[in-house]
Design a protein around this motif. Structure first.
Motif, short mmCIF file in Angstrom:
data_model
loop_
_atom_site.label_atom_id
_atom_site.label_comp_id
_atom_site.label_asym_id
_atom_site.label_seq_id
_atom_site.Cartn_x
_atom_site.Cartn_y
_atom_site.Cartn_z
N LEU A 130 0.82 -1.21 0.00
CA LEU A 130 0.00 0.00 0.00
C LEU A 130 0.86 1.26 0.00
O LEU A 130 0.55 2.24 -0.70
CB LEU A 130 -0.93 0.00 1.21
N ALA A 131 1.94 1.26 0.76
CA ALA A 131 2.80 2.44 0.85
C ALA A 131 3.49 2.71 -0.48
O ALA A 131 3.56 3.87 -0.94
CB ALA A 131 3.85 2.24 1.95
N VAL A 132 4.00 1.67 -1.13
CA VAL A 132 4.67 1.86 -2.41
C VAL A 132 3.67 2.26 -3.48
O VAL A 132 3.96 3.10 -4.34
CB VAL A 132 5.45 0.59 -2.80
N ALA A 133 2.46 1.69 -3.44
CA ALA A 133 1.43 2.10 -4.38
C ALA A 133 1.14 3.59 -4.26
O ALA A 133 0.98 4.31 -5.26
CB ALA A 133 0.15 1.29 -4.14
N ALA A 134 1.07 4.09 -3.04
CA ALA A 134 0.77 5.51 -2.81
C ALA A 134 1.88 6.42 -3.32
O ALA A 134 1.66 7.62 -3.52
CB ALA A 134 0.55 5.75 -1.32
N SER A 135 3.08 5.86 -3.55
CA SER A 135 4.21 6.67 -4.02
C SER A 135 4.36 6.68 -5.53
O SER A 135 5.35 7.19 -6.06
CB SER A 135 5.52 6.13 -3.40
N PRO B 140 -2.28 7.08 -6.51
CA PRO B 140 -2.68 8.48 -6.67
C PRO B 140 -3.15 8.83 -8.07
O PRO B 140 -3.78 9.87 -8.28
CB PRO B 140 -1.40 9.24 -6.32
N GLY B 141 -2.86 7.96 -9.04
CA GLY B 141 -3.20 8.27 -10.42
C GLY B 141 -4.17 7.26 -11.03
O GLY B 141 -5.08 6.76 -10.36
N ALA B 142 -3.97 6.96 -12.29
CA ALA B 142 -4.85 6.08 -13.05
C ALA B 142 -4.79 4.65 -12.50
O ALA B 142 -3.81 4.26 -11.88
CB ALA B 142 -4.46 6.10 -14.52
#
Length: 425
Positions: free
Chosen positions: A109-114, A182-184
């Motif tokens: 989840l943290a890496v996805a958010a980055s 945060p994006g597509a």
């Protein structure tokens, strides 16, 4: 006739290995990525979020298709395995999650958010991902999750029912990983271990919204929900407040039908007329094994190949897995047959809490086990198939295969003696 049976066993075992090779996760992912991003169409950057038993192999295949593209990401696997440079490897736990699974889920989840605007996000999912990575909702403890998982697995619940529960208690599953971006929405590439390849069930659907197909109602009807920890049971009736974003593109590059076809081709190449059954494996393992064997005996084929995944309702204290339990049940039906064999094994190389992938049995398996002092009926009743099949020399051990598309079963007869269904007039 012993020589003929051993030759048949060898051919059938070879067919299982061919099935696994036919759905090699690294090759399948590489093939798809090469077709999609060949030449100048490669992305500017690559963020990989991979989870499941095939995660390392899928990551290797993806990166090999575009080695010059800058990449980073997290790979959550069941055991250590080589991964490309720039990737972080985390080891979760399967089939029951542990603290390591929570660490892996939070990291995903943290890496996805980055994720950066220039990066193409690719999520690689495969069987086992549900337990290997988890991020729990408030009010749910790891002990709650572990007890719920154990209860579900021992109850004989189908995989869609188990994963429906997992989605309700998770911030990662049921589209949670996509929601963290945060994006597509991402591209999801899957190696499926679920019959029909439903995206919401494979690894509990980290990039797609959950679908209520009646699984929860079925669990309530058979009393399973009442046996779950209070926090989990409350989450199942409370619903979720999060808004799940629209799913991105979802592609399945490997599944059970492809594996079964690989086995069929191997059998045909060795002179055994084979067919792939049109109905997937499901239901209680020992009962399904008998139904499968009866279907084979009346089919007229020298071999039938099945794919899917059964369940086991655990009431005993023994050790085994769904494939070993099916094999022991089939062995009892094969007693005295000197020209027939039956194989049941998991394409991931792991069957239950054992080191075996499954087993291959023939008409003498029960006798061999009895000579070792074991009662096959008692072992089956105690869910102790592993001990009996080990004593009978029937276990099939491959080690982890790096892929996972469910189970493959093969029923076969010596083609030189296959003139009519056994027991017919």
């Amino acid at each position: 006739m012993i020589g003929a049976v051993e030759s048949l066993r060898s051919t059938v075992e070879g067919a299982f290995h061919a099935a696994v090779c036919h759905v090699d996760a690294e090759s399948a992912t590489h093939r798809y990525a090469s077709q999609r991003w060949g030449g100048s169409t490669s992305p500017q950057g690559l963020l990989v979020l991979a989870l499941g038993k095939a995660a390392p192999a899928m990551t290797r295949g993806l990166v090999a298709a575009m080695p010059a593209v800058p990449r980073r990401g997290v790979v959550v696997a069941a055991q250590p395995a080589p991964i490309p440079d720039g990737m972080e490897l985390l080891i979760g736990s399967h089939p029951v999650p542990t603290e390591a699974s929570l660490v892996a889920g939070e990291r995903l989840l943290a890496v996805a958010a980055s994720a950066r605007p220039e990066e193409t996000v690719v999520v690689l999912v495969s069987g086992g991902g549900s337990a290997l990575a988890e991020a729990l909702r408030p009010g749910i403890s790891l002990d709650d999750l572990r007890r719920a998982t154990e209860t579900l697995l021992r109850s004989g619940a189908a995989i869609d029912e188990v994963n429906t529960v997992r989605q309700r208690v998770s911030r990662l599953k049921g589209g949670g990983l996509s929601a963290a971006l945060p994006g597509a929405p991402p591209l999801t590439i899957a190696v499926s271990d679920v019959v029909g390849d439903p995206p919401s069930v494979i690894a509990s659907g980290p990039t797609v919204a959950p679908i209520d197909d009646g699984a929860m109602a079925r669990l309530h009807a058979v009393g399973v929900v009442a046996r779950l920890p209070a926090g989990v049971a409350a989450a199942l009736t409370g619903g979720t407040a999060e808004s799940i974003p629209a799913a991105g593109e979802y592609v399945v590059v490997g599944n059970g039908p492809l594996a079964a076809d690989g086995a069929r081709r191997h059998l045909e190449a060795h002179g055994i007329a084979a067919a792939v059954a049109d109905e997937p494996l499901q239901g209680e393992a020992r009962h399904t094994a008998l139904a499968v064997w009866d279907r084979f005996e009346h089919s007229g084929h020298a071999a039938l190949v099945f794919h899917g995944e059964t369940t086991v309702t655990v009431g005993g204290a023994g050790t085994g897995g769904r494939n070993q339990e099916a094999a022991l049940a089939a062995a009892l039906a094969l007693v005295g047959a000197r020209d027939r064999v039956f194989l049941a094994a998991g394409t991931d190389g792991i069957d239950g809490p054992t080191t075996a992938a499954g087993a291959i049995v023939d008409g003498a398996t029960v006798a061999r086990g009895r000579r070792a002092g074991l009662d096959p009926i008692a072992c089956l009743g105690d869910n102790d198939s592993h001990r009996f099949l080990d004593a009978a020399g029937a276990l099939l051990t491959t080690g982890p295969t790096g892929t996972n598309v469910g189970d493959v079963w093969i029923a076969a007869a010596d083609p030189h003696r296959r003139t009519a269904p056994r027991g017919s007039n």
